[in-house]
Design a protein around this motif. Structure first.
Motif, short mmCIF file in Angstrom:
data_model
loop_
_atom_site.label_atom_id
_atom_site.label_comp_id
_atom_site.label_asym_id
_atom_site.label_seq_id
_atom_site.Cartn_x
_atom_site.Cartn_y
_atom_site.Cartn_z
N ILE A 55 -42.97 -23.61 20.04
CA ILE A 55 -44.15 -22.91 21.41
C ILE A 55 -42.99 -21.16 21.88
CG2 ILE A 55 -43.20 -23.47 23.80
CD1 ILE A 55 -42.74 -26.31 23.18
N ILE A 56 -44.34 -20.54 21.88
CA ILE A 56 -44.03 -19.40 22.17
C ILE A 56 -44.29 -19.26 23.92
CG2 ILE A 56 -44.64 -17.09 21.67
CD1 ILE A 56 -45.44 -17.90 18.89
N ALA A 57 -42.98 -18.43 24.07
CA ALA A 57 -43.77 -18.22 25.82
C ALA A 57 -44.63 -17.13 26.18
CB ALA A 57 -42.72 -17.94 26.53
N ARG A 58 -45.33 -17.07 26.70
CA ARG A 58 -46.47 -15.51 27.04
C ARG A 58 -45.28 -14.45 28.26
NH1 ARG A 58 -52.59 -16.69 25.73
NH2 ARG A 58 -52.22 -16.10 23.81
N LYS A 59 -45.65 -13.82 28.87
CA LYS A 59 -45.11 -12.80 29.80
C LYS A 59 -45.41 -13.23 31.17
CE LYS A 59 -43.96 -8.55 30.67
NZ LYS A 59 -42.91 -7.61 30.31
N PRO A 60 -46.16 -14.65 31.52
CA PRO A 60 -46.63 -15.29 32.80
C PRO A 60 -45.49 -16.15 32.59
CG PRO A 60 -48.33 -14.69 32.17
CD PRO A 60 -48.41 -14.18 30.50
N ALA A 61 -44.82 -16.46 31.79
CA ALA A 61 -43.89 -17.25 32.46
C ALA A 61 -43.15 -17.03 32.74
CB ALA A 61 -43.43 -18.61 30.58
N ALA A 62 -42.41 -16.29 32.72
CA ALA A 62 -41.47 -14.95 33.38
C ALA A 62 -41.05 -15.69 35.14
CB ALA A 62 -41.64 -13.60 32.64
N ASP A 63 -42.09 -15.44 35.18
CA ASP A 63 -42.86 -15.75 36.86
C ASP A 63 -42.69 -16.73 37.06
OD1 ASP A 63 -42.59 -13.29 36.76
OD2 ASP A 63 -44.72 -12.98 36.98
N MET A 64 -42.71 -17.90 36.25
CA MET A 64 -42.62 -19.58 37.01
C MET A 64 -41.68 -20.14 37.34
SD MET A 64 -45.70 -20.27 33.81
CE MET A 64 -45.93 -22.08 33.80
N ASP A 65 -41.73 -21.30 37.90
CA ASP A 65 -40.69 -22.11 38.57
C ASP A 65 -41.09 -23.73 37.26
OD1 ASP A 65 -42.55 -23.86 39.25
OD2 ASP A 65 -41.66 -23.86 41.12
N PHE A 66 -40.15 -24.46 37.27
CA PHE A 66 -40.53 -25.81 36.25
C PHE A 66 -41.09 -26.38 36.02
CE2 PHE A 66 -39.13 -30.16 35.91
CZ PHE A 66 -38.87 -29.83 34.17
N PHE A 67 -41.21 -26.86 37.93
CA PHE A 67 -42.78 -27.34 37.61
C PHE A 67 -44.00 -26.89 37.49
CE2 PHE A 67 -39.83 -28.62 41.13
CZ PHE A 67 -39.65 -30.49 40.71
N GLU A 68 -44.52 -25.65 37.59
CA GLU A 68 -45.19 -24.98 37.08
C GLU A 68 -44.78 -24.70 35.17
OE1 GLU A 68 -46.07 -21.31 40.23
OE2 GLU A 68 -44.67 -21.25 39.11
N VAL A 69 -44.23 -24.32 34.88
CA VAL A 69 -43.80 -23.90 33.87
C VAL A 69 -44.57 -25.94 33.18
CG1 VAL A 69 -41.98 -25.13 31.44
CG2 VAL A 69 -42.17 -22.64 33.56
N LYS A 70 -43.87 -27.37 33.43
CA LYS A 70 -44.09 -28.20 32.46
C LYS A 70 -45.57 -28.30 32.99
CE LYS A 70 -42.96 -33.50 33.71
NZ LYS A 70 -42.28 -34.07 34.73
N LYS A 71 -45.83 -28.40 34.10
CA LYS A 71 -47.59 -28.26 33.94
C LYS A 71 -48.36 -27.67 33.33
CE LYS A 71 -51.36 -27.84 37.55
NZ LYS A 71 -51.85 -26.93 39.03
N SER A 72 -48.61 -26.15 32.81
CA SER A 72 -48.31 -25.49 31.76
C SER A 72 -48.33 -26.03 30.52
CB SER A 72 -48.05 -24.12 31.88
OG SER A 72 -48.67 -23.76 31.16
N LEU A 73 -46.81 -26.40 30.04
CA LEU A 73 -47.27 -27.23 28.97
C LEU A 73 -48.04 -28.47 28.77
CD1 LEU A 73 -43.06 -26.34 28.09
CD2 LEU A 73 -45.33 -26.00 26.63
N THR A 74 -48.44 -28.88 29.79
CA THR A 74 -48.88 -30.58 29.66
C THR A 74 -50.58 -30.11 29.66
OG1 THR A 74 -47.41 -31.62 31.28
CG2 THR A 74 -49.39 -32.60 30.72
N HIS A 75 -50.63 -28.54 30.13
CA HIS A 75 -52.57 -28.35 29.31
C HIS A 75 -52.24 -28.17 28.54
CE1 HIS A 75 -55.12 -25.25 29.84
NE2 HIS A 75 -56.21 -26.11 30.74
N VAL A 76 -51.34 -27.60 27.72
CA VAL A 76 -51.86 -26.80 26.70
C VAL A 76 -51.14 -28.18 25.13
CG1 VAL A 76 -50.42 -25.04 24.49
CG2 VAL A 76 -50.23 -24.48 26.69
N PHE A 77 -50.47 -29.08 25.88
CA PHE A 77 -50.57 -30.32 25.03
C PHE A 77 -51.99 -31.20 24.90
CE2 PHE A 77 -45.23 -30.32 25.06
CZ PHE A 77 -45.40 -29.59 23.77
#
Length: 114
Positions: A83-105
């Protein structure tokens, strides 16, 4: 995350980049590589210095690890995921990260079929 569930060596990362399939959204790129002789999945994380200082990078990694922990029962075993994080991931909280990872998966069909 247990040591045996992590991708650590540079050779393993390079193998995933060259032979694996990739899928992405705005926040994350995920490389998936099938491993026949492996019963669990393994996770490798990469967060570039371009994303922020050490505190920010470590926070993103903690968020990703926790999201993987919570989604682990749905993830197909026998693969390596980088998993490689991109720049917008720096501004996210945990729930946004989880939602985004769920989408990618979901895009990469990483989740088990029901």
């Amino acid at each position: 995350m247990k040591k045996e569930l992590r991708v650590k060596k540079n050779k393993e990362f390079q193998e995933a980049f060259q032979k694996g399939k990739s899928f992405a959204n705005r926040q994350f790129v995920v490389y998936s590589l099938k491993k026949e002789d492996q019963e669990d999945f393994r996770i490798g994380l990469s967060v570039s210095k371009k994303i922020g200082n050490a505190v920010t990078r470590n926070q993103i990694k903690r968020y990703i690890r926790q999201a993987i922990f919570e989604l682990s029962d749905q993830i197909v075993p026998g693969n390596d995921y980088v998993i490689i994080a991109r720049k917008p991931a720096a501004d996210m909280d945990f729930f946004e990260v989880k939602k985004s990872l769920t989408h990618v998966f979901k895009v990469g069909k990483v989740f088990k079929r029901r």
